[in-house]
Design a protein around this motif. Structure first.
Motif, PDB file in Angstrom:
ATOM      1  N   THR A   5      21.182  14.037  57.665  1.00  0.00           N
ATOM      2  CA  THR A   5      22.574  13.749  58.013  1.00  0.00           C
ATOM      3  C   THR A   5      23.357  13.685  56.696  1.00  0.00           C
ATOM      4  OG1 THR A   5      21.981  11.394  58.208  1.00  0.00           O
ATOM      5  CG2 THR A   5      22.097  12.682  60.242  1.00  0.00           C
ATOM      6  N   PHE A   6      24.243  12.710  56.512  1.00  0.00           N
ATOM      7  CA  PHE A   6      25.075  12.701  55.312  1.00  0.00           C
ATOM      8  C   PHE A   6      24.473  11.921  54.143  1.00  0.00           C
ATOM      9  CE2 PHE A   6      28.375  13.414  58.615  1.00  0.00           C
ATOM     10  CZ  PHE A   6      28.877  14.615  58.130  1.00  0.00           C
ATOM     11  N   GLY A   7      23.456  11.110  54.379  1.00  0.00           N
ATOM     12  CA  GLY A   7      22.938  10.248  53.326  1.00  0.00           C
ATOM     13  C   GLY A   7      21.478  10.494  53.017  1.00  0.00           C
ATOM     14  N   LEU A   8      21.045   9.942  51.881  1.00  0.00           N
ATOM     15  CA  LEU A   8      19.637   9.980  51.499  1.00  0.00           C
ATOM     16  C   LEU A   8      19.161   8.538  51.358  1.00  0.00           C
ATOM     17  CD1 LEU A   8      19.849  13.011  49.047  1.00  0.00           C
ATOM     18  CD2 LEU A   8      18.790  12.965  51.310  1.00  0.00           C
ATOM     19  N   SER A   9      18.468   8.189  50.273  1.00  0.00           N
ATOM     20  CA  SER A   9      17.930   6.835  50.122  1.00  0.00           C
ATOM     21  C   SER A   9      18.143   6.363  48.694  1.00  0.00           C
ATOM     22  CB  SER A   9      16.442   6.805  50.464  1.00  0.00           C
ATOM     23  OG  SER A   9      15.886   5.528  50.216  1.00  0.00           O
ATOM     24  N   ARG A  10      18.472   5.072  48.558  1.00  0.00           N
ATOM     25  CA  ARG A  10      18.686   4.480  47.232  1.00  0.00           C
ATOM     26  C   ARG A  10      18.185   3.046  47.250  1.00  0.00           C
ATOM     27  NH1 ARG A  10      24.589   4.683  44.509  1.00  0.00           N
ATOM     28  NH2 ARG A  10      23.888   6.807  44.081  1.00  0.00           N
ATOM     29  N   ALA A  11      17.409   2.672  46.242  1.00  0.00           N
ATOM     30  CA  ALA A  11      16.907   1.307  46.105  1.00  0.00           C
ATOM     31  C   ALA A  11      16.758   0.994  44.624  1.00  0.00           C
ATOM     32  CB  ALA A  11      15.577   1.130  46.831  1.00  0.00           C
ATOM     33  N   VAL A  12      16.593  -0.299  44.300  1.00  0.00           N
ATOM     34  CA  VAL A  12      16.439  -0.724  42.908  1.00  0.00           C
ATOM     35  C   VAL A  12      15.179  -1.562  42.797  1.00  0.00           C
ATOM     36  CG1 VAL A  12      17.480  -1.907  40.938  1.00  0.00           C
ATOM     37  CG2 VAL A  12      18.943  -0.779  42.635  1.00  0.00           C
ATOM     38  N   GLY A  13      14.208  -1.053  42.048  1.00  0.00           N
ATOM     39  CA  GLY A  13      12.984  -1.803  41.812  1.00  0.00           C
ATOM     40  C   GLY A  13      13.030  -2.459  40.441  1.00  0.00           C
ATOM     41  N   ALA A  14      11.979  -2.256  39.660  1.00  0.00           N
ATOM     42  CA  ALA A  14      11.912  -2.794  38.294  1.00  0.00           C
ATOM     43  C   ALA A  14      11.292  -1.728  37.417  1.00  0.00           C
ATOM     44  CB  ALA A  14      11.104  -4.083  38.257  1.00  0.00           C
ATOM     45  N   GLU A  15      12.098  -0.721  37.067  1.00  0.00           N
ATOM     46  CA  GLU A  15      11.599   0.413  36.307  1.00  0.00           C
ATOM     47  C   GLU A  15      11.408   0.063  34.840  1.00  0.00           C
ATOM     48  OE1 GLU A  15      14.169   3.688  36.966  1.00  0.00           O
ATOM     49  OE2 GLU A  15      13.664   3.861  39.093  1.00  0.00           O
ATOM     50  N   CYS A  16      10.842   1.030  34.088  1.00  0.00           N
ATOM     51  CA  CYS A  16      10.632   0.993  32.639  1.00  0.00           C
ATOM     52  C   CYS A  16       9.776  -0.182  32.198  1.00  0.00           C
ATOM     53  CB  CYS A  16      11.947   1.015  31.873  1.00  0.00           C
ATOM     54  SG  CYS A  16      13.097  -0.309  32.256  1.00  0.00           S
ATOM     55  N   LEU A  17       8.771  -0.538  32.996  1.00  0.00           N
ATOM     56  CA  LEU A  17       7.873  -1.626  32.612  1.00  0.00           C
ATOM     57  C   LEU A  17       6.554  -1.131  32.051  1.00  0.00           C
ATOM     58  CD1 LEU A  17       8.417  -4.096  35.568  1.00  0.00           C
ATOM     59  CD2 LEU A  17       9.462  -4.105  33.320  1.00  0.00           C
ATOM     60  N   ASN A  18       6.232   0.143  32.255  1.00  0.00           N
ATOM     61  CA  ASN A  18       4.973   0.692  31.790  1.00  0.00           C
ATOM     62  C   ASN A  18       5.218   1.717  30.696  1.00  0.00           C
ATOM     63  OD1 ASN A  18       3.664  -0.760  33.750  1.00  0.00           O
ATOM     64  ND2 ASN A  18       3.716   0.902  35.235  1.00  0.00           N
ATOM     65  N   SER A  19       4.217   1.912  29.817  1.00  0.00           N
ATOM     66  CA  SER A  19       4.332   2.951  28.815  1.00  0.00           C
ATOM     67  C   SER A  19       2.951   3.473  28.449  1.00  0.00           C
ATOM     68  CB  SER A  19       5.033   2.417  27.565  1.00  0.00           C
ATOM     69  OG  SER A  19       4.273   1.379  26.980  1.00  0.00           O
ATOM     70  N   THR A  20       2.910   4.731  28.021  1.00  0.00           N
ATOM     71  CA  THR A  20       1.701   5.316  27.464  1.00  0.00           C
ATOM     72  C   THR A  20       2.085   5.929  26.124  1.00  0.00           C
ATOM     73  OG1 THR A  20       2.145   7.392  28.609  1.00  0.00           O
ATOM     74  CG2 THR A  20       0.749   5.803  29.735  1.00  0.00           C
ATOM     75  N   VAL A  21       1.144   6.594  25.458  1.00  0.00           N
ATOM     76  CA  VAL A  21       1.464   7.203  24.179  1.00  0.00           C
ATOM     77  C   VAL A  21       1.119   8.678  24.205  1.00  0.00           C
ATOM     78  CG1 VAL A  21       1.187   5.115  22.809  1.00  0.00           C
ATOM     79  CG2 VAL A  21      -0.813   6.533  23.254  1.00  0.00           C
ATOM     80  N   ARG A  22       1.844   9.454  23.421  1.00  0.00           N
ATOM     81  CA  ARG A  22       1.533  10.862  23.248  1.00  0.00           C
ATOM     82  C   ARG A  22       1.885  11.257  21.816  1.00  0.00           C
ATOM     83  NH1 ARG A  22       6.345  13.657  23.353  1.00  0.00           N
ATOM     84  NH2 ARG A  22       8.091  12.678  24.438  1.00  0.00           N
ATOM     85  N   GLU A  23       1.496  12.464  21.420  1.00  0.00           N
ATOM     86  CA  GLU A  23       1.730  12.893  20.049  1.00  0.00           C
ATOM     87  C   GLU A  23       3.223  13.102  19.790  1.00  0.00           C
ATOM     88  OE1 GLU A  23      -0.557  13.198  17.601  1.00  0.00           O
ATOM     89  OE2 GLU A  23      -1.907  12.275  19.044  1.00  0.00           O
ATOM     90  N   LEU A  24       3.650  12.804  18.585  1.00  0.00           N
ATOM     91  CA  LEU A  24       5.028  12.995  18.168  1.00  0.00           C
ATOM     92  C   LEU A  24       5.102  14.206  17.246  1.00  0.00           C
ATOM     93  CD1 LEU A  24       7.931  11.870  17.951  1.00  0.00           C
ATOM     94  CD2 LEU A  24       7.164  10.584  15.973  1.00  0.00           C
ATOM     95  N   ASN A  25       5.987  15.177  17.570  1.00  0.00           N
ATOM     96  CA  ASN A  25       6.049  16.375  16.746  1.00  0.00           C
ATOM     97  C   ASN A  25       7.469  16.857  16.484  1.00  0.00           C
ATOM     98  OD1 ASN A  25       6.801  17.412  19.200  1.00  0.00           O
ATOM     99  ND2 ASN A  25       4.884  18.532  19.552  1.00  0.00           N
TER     100      ASN A  25
END
Length: 470
Positions: free
Chosen positions: A369-389
């Motif tokens: 129809t005209f809408g989708l879905s939107r909610a607010v959790g608690a993002e940006c709490l996890n992290s991993t590492v990768r190579e920097l170039n």
């Protein structure tokens, strides 16, 4: 000896870069007429087991692993078994309320959620909230507080963001019969019912029910929370503002020089360099380049990136719906009456390079129809590492430092804004700002000792540099 070990560990870490990842609380959407999309596989996959039947925006929430908890159309709440939640009927909203509902997780709680609902047309029901406790009913959840009025008169506009720096959430709306944005803070202690008020921008009349006005039209935040956009259905105005995630204040209006009557859906690209607009009675999807920061230039950058096709919903003259940035940073567009939603695959890119696909996700015989879905959790709490170039272009001086330092990025012939983000070793956003080229920025912050990642983004380019604070 401890100091020696610290520096050995530091040297090892200097070959790595943090990659910040959000949790999966927005990975399942239910909307429209029993339609749904699941993002857990890495690609949007239709799910057809929903109970919802609504015209406008809905809201769904998952746990941090992407498992569905519950969803709502603004009037009723269904649990993960697609059954009505205990006490989850008549929670106070409207299925024609535009951004009819938004679920917000209470920070640092695994069980308490707020469900905010808006009455249609800015009518007398106002903005209300209910509280869900997922520890009840054997984990299926129950509504413990229902239909409490938070703001009246209000509008159909609801947006929210979790702040990684302060660890709280903002629920932003617009008061009816005013030019006031209202930001409500949700912390680990719950909802603060006294809003941070910003009197700026367009006056928006409210109500009565059934009379189409400018309470309709979407309001959206940029991914980093630095910008907020509001479109007004009746007047056709498009307004872009700065948003301060620390204070909740809205400022620095940019009002486009052209009006778009029946302006309906609006969304930022993930890097906030582009803005996308849908108009209710037009099949064309529009893109604007925001990099100049100038109203006339932004208006002049208007580009049609494609057209939607499909059937209108019965009784409606338009088919173009709301826009929503997904967890994959693609932008999805509702098409009323269709078995598909449209997709913008590369929203950061200009013009045709953004990759608009009209029939982007098939809904497995279910109907948008005209809408989708939107909610607010608690993002940006996890992290991993990768190579920097790709850090060679950034200069940090001094590095290491005590929290006072200078960032420089010599890039000739560039005039666009640049986004500065600084993440700590846990992946939390410790600082962010948008500024202009050429970049020579002095920063004085009370950072804790440790390793930090500096991210600079502009156009479609992102570069990184590690920094040590002692």
């Amino acid at each position: 000896m401890k100091k020696v070990l610290f520096y050995f560990n530091l040297i090892a870490l200097m070959s790595l870069v943090l990659e910040v990842r959000g949790q999966k609380e927005n990975f399942v959407w239910y909307f429209g007429n029993q339609a749904g999309i699941d993002f857990n596989s890495g690609n949007p996959v239709a799910v057809a087991n929903g109970a919802i039947m609504t015209y406008d925006n809905a809201s769904s929430i998952c746990d941090s692993a992407g498992n569905l908890l519950f969803y709502t159309d603004g009037q009723m709440i269904w649990n993960s078994n697609h059954l009505l939640m205990s006490n989850g009927v008549n929670i106070g909203g409207s299925t024609t309320g535009g951004q009819a509902a938004i679920i917000v997780k209470q920070p640092f709680s695994n069980s308490i959620y707020y469900v905010f609902t808006a009455d249609g047309f800015g009518a007398s029901g106002g903005l209300k909230y209910s509280i869900v406790d997922m520890s009840l009913a054997a984990g299926a959840g129950a509504v413990t507080q229902k239909g409490t009025v938070l703001q009246n008169p209000s509008t159909e506009k609801l947006a929210g963001i979790y702040t990684c720096t302060e660890k709280f959430t903002w629920l932003i709306t617009h008061r009816g019969n005013s030019n006031e944005f209202c930001s409500y803070k949700i912390t680990n202690n719950g909802l603060d019912t006294v809003a941070v008020v910003s009197s700026i921008g367009t006056f928006i009349p409210a109500g009565p029910y059934g009379v189409v006005n400018s309470t309709a039209g979407q309001m959206s935040l940029s991914k980093d929370g630095s910008r907020i956009v509001n479109v007004n259905f009746q007047s056709g105005t498009v307004e872009i503002f700065d948003f301060n995630v620390a204070s909740g204040q809205v400022s620095n209006q940019i009002l486009l020089n052209k009006t778009y009557p029946a302006a309906w859906g609006v969304e930022f690209s993930a890097d906030a360099s582009k803005l996308y607009l849908s108009v209710y009675n037009s099949s064309s999807v529009l893109q604007f380049d925001l990099s100049s920061g100038n109203a006339a230039t932004i208006t002049g950058s208007e580009t049609s990136i494609g057209n939607i096709t499909g059937f209108n919903c019965p009784g409606f003259s338009g088919a173009t719906g709301y826009l929503q940035r997904g967890p994959d940073d693609k932008i999805y567009l509702a098409k009323c009456g269709a078995n598909y939603v449209s997709v913008i695959n590369s929203p950061n890119n200009s013009g045709a390079q953004c990759g608009f696909v009209d029939n982007g996700v098939y809904l497995n015989f279910k109907v948008s129809t005209f809408g989708l879905s939107r909610a607010v959790g608690a993002e940006c709490l996890n992290s991993t590492v990768r190579e920097l170039n790709n850090s060679h272009a950034i200069s940090i001086s001094p590095n290491p430092n005590n929290g006072s330092f200078e960032i420089s990025l010599p890039e000739p012939n560039l005039h666009n804004d640049i986004a500065i983000k600084i993440f700590d070793a846990m992946g939390n956003l410790a600082y962010h700002e948008r500024t202009a080229f050429p970049l020579l920025k002095e920063i004085n912050m009370a950072f804790l000792a440790g390793l930090y990642l500096i991210e600079l983004s502009w156009d479609n380019k992102t570069v990184y540099k590690k920094m040590v604070v002692y």
